[in-house]
Enzyme design. Structure first.
Site, short mmCIF file in Angstrom:
data_model
loop_
_atom_site.label_atom_id
_atom_site.label_comp_id
_atom_site.label_asym_id
_atom_site.label_seq_id
_atom_site.Cartn_x
_atom_site.Cartn_y
_atom_site.Cartn_z
N LYS A 1 0.85 -1.19 0.00
CA LYS A 1 0.00 0.00 0.00
C LYS A 1 0.89 1.25 0.00
O LYS A 1 1.85 1.33 0.77
CB LYS A 1 -0.89 -0.03 1.24
CG LYS A 1 -1.87 1.12 1.38
CD LYS A 1 -2.67 0.93 2.66
CE LYS A 1 -3.70 2.02 2.87
NZ LYS A 1 -4.49 1.80 4.12
N SER B 1 -9.13 1.91 2.75
CA SER B 1 -8.18 2.66 1.94
C SER B 1 -7.14 1.78 1.24
O SER B 1 -6.42 2.26 0.36
CB SER B 1 -7.44 3.67 2.83
OG SER B 1 -6.77 3.01 3.88
N SER C 1 -10.09 -0.80 6.48
CA SER C 1 -9.31 -0.53 5.27
C SER C 1 -8.59 -1.73 4.69
O SER C 1 -8.10 -1.67 3.57
CB SER C 1 -8.28 0.57 5.56
OG SER C 1 -8.93 1.79 5.83
#
Length: 623
Positions: free
Chosen positions: A222, A297, A321
Site C-alpha cells: 500500500k 483505503s 481498510s
C-alpha cells in the site's frame, strides 16, 4: 458544362460506387457477425459475449454500460451514413451526373470513417468495461508461488516468476490503475540474486524455508507505507515529490524473509475513505467490474491481488481498510489483534487513542498465506498470539449476527450476502456438528457513532487525537474544510470531496462533548460484552459490508456503510475477511470472522476451512 462531361460513362464513377458498396457491406457484416473476436472457449460480438462450458455455450448481452451502447450507436450511425452515401452514388451513377453529387458523397464517407474510428477506439473498452475481465487477462498462480524446486525436481527460475507478474501488471494495470509506481528493474535484479543463491546451494530446502519463508515471492505494498525508492503520498498532492529513503518495519521484515516488492498500490486520500481515489493517482477500478469501487483505503492492494498481479500484500486498517477492499475484491484480509503488528513507517500514522485502533495486516488470495505473513510481519509480537496452537473447529462456539440491528445510517444487508452467510451457518452445522447461535447485540446498531466518538476521544495519557484537517495540511497550515468545499465547487481544491467532508464532520463532532462521552462509554461496554461472549474459543460470523461492491461515487450517498468493519477496530478484536464466491452479478461475496483478543489463530483456521468449502478467490473472468 458540356454534354460529354455530364453524361459520358466514367470508369472512376464505377470504382467509387464499388468502394462505397464495400464499405456498406463491411458495416452490415460488423453488425450481423456472430463473432468479432474468438478463442477456443470464447466468442465476442457486438451484441453478446459467449463462453463455452463443456459442450454448451452460454451467452450474455454486452449492452450493459454507456461505453457499450456508445459503440453500438457510433457503428449504427456510420452504417446509416454509408448507406446514404451509397444511395447518392447510385443515383449519381444512374443519372450520369458527376460533379453535382461527388462532394456530398465525399463528406458523408468522411463522417462515416470518423465515426467508425471512434467505435474502434471504444470497442476494447466495450469488452473490458463489462462485468468481468475476459479470458485473455486470466492468470492463475498458486499460493506461495515460488519454491526452490517443483515436485519433479525441475528448477523454477525466480526471474521467470517475477517477469510473469510484471507482464501481468503491464497487461491489466491500464484498466484497473492499482499499481501507482513500480520497481520492476530492481525486482528483476533481486530475482537474479535469488537464483544465484539457489545455484550456489546455500543450505537445503528446510534451511531456506526457515530463514527465507517467502524467498522469491512477489508482493505489493500500500502506497501509504514506506518502501525505499518509492513515493509515500497517501494521496496528498503536497507530498507528490516525496521519495522514501527507508522501509516501513513490516516491509523490511517481508524483504528480509526473501519477498520481492513489485511496487506500491493506490489508496484513498490520507487513508480515510472507502473508495481508493485521490488527486495524485486517480481512481482504482474493480477487476470484476471496472465501473465499481475497490474499497479503501487499501483498495489498490485488494485490487492488485484479485487481478492476480501479486501474490501477497501489505495493508492497514483503522475502519475496515483491509477488510472492505478484501471483500469487494474477493480476497482474504486479516486485521490482527491490536498491538501485535507494528504500524511504524506509514503515513499517516496513529497517535493518541488511535494507536489502539490502527492495525497493519496481511492481504492475499489464498488463506494459507495469512498465517506465515502474520508471523513475519509481527516479528517478536507474534509471541502474543497462539499461532502454534492446533484448532479443533468442532469445539468452537459459533455465533452469528446477520445485521447491525437496523441502523438508520447504513444500507440494509443485501439478500445475496445474507444467503451466503446462511450457507456458511448451514455448512458448519452439517459438517462440524456444531450449533451456531444467532445473537442480537443491541449496541452494534450504534457502530458508526461509537467509532466516530472513540476515534475523536483523548488517549489514556490525555493526548488529543490528531485532527484530520491538520493531516490534510501535512505539517503546514491546517486546512479549513468550509473554504476547501467552496474551492472544490469551483474546481480549485487540491483535495477530494470525501476528505473535505470528513474534515467538516470532525468539526461537528467537537460540538457535543457530552454526547461523545456517552458514546465512548457505550463503546467500552460493547467491548466488554463482546469479549465475554467470544471468550477464548468463540467465533462470530458478521457481514463484511451491507452491500456488494457498489459503483463509483456511491459511497458519497451512503458514507457510513463502513461501520460494519469499523466497529471492530475500536473493540480491538482480530477479524478475518473470507471470500464466499460471486453474486449473480459476478461480484465477490464474503463474511467477517471475529474472535476474542489474541485469538487470531481461530479466525485464520476458519478462513482456511471456508476456503476449501466455498472455493475462496475466483479469478476475474471466470464464472
Amino acid at each position: 458544362m458540356s454534354t460529354d462531361e455530364v453524361y459520358v460513362f466514367r470508369p472512376f464513377k464505377l470504382i467509387a460506387l464499388f468502394c462505397v458498396f464495400i464499405a456498406l457491406a463491411l458495416d452490415v457484416v460488423a453488425l450481423l457477425s456472430p463473432a468479432w473476436v474468438t478463442s477456443e472457449h470464447y466468442s465476442l460480438s457486438l451484441w453478446e459475449a459467449c463462453k463455452q462450458s463443456t459442450d454448451v455455450w452460454h451467452c450474455l448481452s454486452t449492452l450493459k454500460t454507456d461505453w457499450q451502447v456508445a459503440t453500438l450507436v457510433l457503428i449504427l450511425t456510420a452504417a446509416t451514413i454509408t448507406l446514404l452515401s451509397f444511395l447518392v452514388s447510385l443515383i449519381s451513377f444512374c443519372l450520369g451526373t458527376y460533379r453535382r453529387y461527388y462532394r456530398i458523397v465525399a463528406v458523408l464517407l468522411f463522417a462515416a470513417v470518423v465515426l467508425q474510428v471512434c467505435a474502434l477506439i471504444l470497442y476494447p473498452i466495450k469488452f473490458i468495461d463489462s462485468s468481468m475481465l475476459r479470458s485473455y487477462h486470466e492468470f492463475n498462480w498458486g499460493a506461495q508461488v515460488w519454491t526452490a524446486q517443483t515436485s519433479q525436481g525441475s528448477p523454477v527460475k525466480c526471474v521467470d516468476v517475477i517477469q510473469a507478474y510484471i507482464q501481468r501488471i503491464k497487461e491489466v494495470n491500464p484498466f484497473i490503475n492499482a499499481v501507482v509506481k513500480d520497481r520492476f528493474e530492481e525486482a528483476l535484479q533481486e530475482a537474479q540474486q535469488v537464483d544465484k543463491l539457489l545455484s550456489e546451494g546455500v543450505g537445503d530446502e528446510d534451511f531456506l524455508q526457515e530463514k527465507f519463508p517467502f524467498l522469491g515471492v512477489p508482493f505489493t505494498v500500500k502506497e501509504a507505507f514506506a518502501l525505499h525508492g518509492m513515493p509515500n503520498t497517501s494521496g496528498l498532492i503536497s507530498r507528490r515529490n516525496l521519495i522514501c529513503t527507508s522501509d516501513a518495519i513490516v516491509v523490511s521484515r517481508l524483504k528480509q524473509a526473501g519477498a520481492i516488492p513489485l511496487g506500491v498500490t493506490n489508496c484513498s486520500e490520507l487513508c480515510m475513505w472507502y473508495e481508493s481515489s485521490n488527486k495524485v493517482y486517480g481512481r482504482t477500478n474493480n477487476p470484476y467490474d471496472l465501473q465499481r469501487i475497490v474499497g479503501g483505503s487499501s483498495g489498490g492492494e485488494g485490487c492488485v491481488l484479485a487481478a492476480a498481479c501479486s501474490v501477497i500484500g501489505v495493508g492497514s486498517d483503522i475502519g475496515g481498510s483491509i477488510r472492505m477492499p478484501a471483500f469487494f475484491n474477493g480476497v482474504f484480509g486479516h486485521k490482527p489483534t491490536t498491538g501485535v503488528v507494528p504500524n511504524d513507517g506509514q503515513f499517516p500514522n496513529a497517535r493518541g487513542v488511535r494507536i489502539d485502533f490502527l492495525c497493519t495486516g496481511p492481504m492475499c488470495r489464498y488463506a494459507e498465506d495469512l498465517e506465515p505473513m502474520l508471523r513475519v510481519m509481527a516479528g517478536p509480537g507474534v509471541e502474543k498470539l497462539k499461532l502454534d496452537e492446533k484448532v479443533a473447529l468442532e469445539k468452537i462456539k459459533f455465533y452469528c449476527m446477520e445485521h447491525d440491528g437496523g441502523s438508520v445510517f447504513v444500507s440494509p444487508v443485501d439478500k445475496e450476502i445474507l444467503q451466503a452467510q446462511r450457507k456458511v451457518v448451514e455448512y458448519l452445522e452439517a459438517q462440524l456438528g456444531v450449533q451456531v447461535q444467532h445473537v442480537s447485540i443491541h449496541r452494534m446498531k450504534y457502530s458508526f457513532q461509537i467509532w466516530s466518538a472513540m476515534m475523536s476521544s483523548k488517549g489514556s495519557d490525555g493526548q488529543e487525537a490528531q485532527m484530520f484537517t491538520d493531516l490534510l495540511g501535512d505539517h503546514g497550515k491546517p486546512v479549513w474544510p468550509s473554504w476547501e468545499l467552496l474551492k472544490w465547487f469551483l474546481g480549485m481544491s487540491s483535495h477530494t470531496l470525501p476528505a473535505i467532508a470528513l474534515g467538516l464532520t470532525e468539526k461537528l463532532m467537537k460540538l457535543s462533548p457530552a454526547a461523545m462521552a456517552k458514546l465512548v462509554n457505550m463503546g467500552q461496554s460493547l467491548r466488554t460484552e463482546m469479549e465475554d461472549l467470544l471468550g477464548a474459543s468463540g467465533l462470530l460470523l458478521y457481514p463484511s459490508h451491507p452491500i456488494v461492491a457498489p459503483k463509483h461515487h456511491f459511497p458519497l450517498g451512503m458514507p457510513f456503510n463502513f461501520a460494519y468493519t469499523a466497529i471492530f477496530n475500536v473493540l480491538g478484536l482480530p477479524v478475518t475477511q473470507c471470500p464466499l464466491g460471486l453474486s449473480t452479478e459476478g461480484l465477490p461475496l464474503g463474511i467477517q470472522v471475529v474472535a476474542g483478543p489474541f485469538n487470531d489463530h481461530l479466525t485464520l483456521a476458519l478462513a482456511q476451512y471456508l476456503e476449501k468449502a466455498f472455493g475462496g478467490w475466483v479469478c476475474p473472468g471466470k464464472t
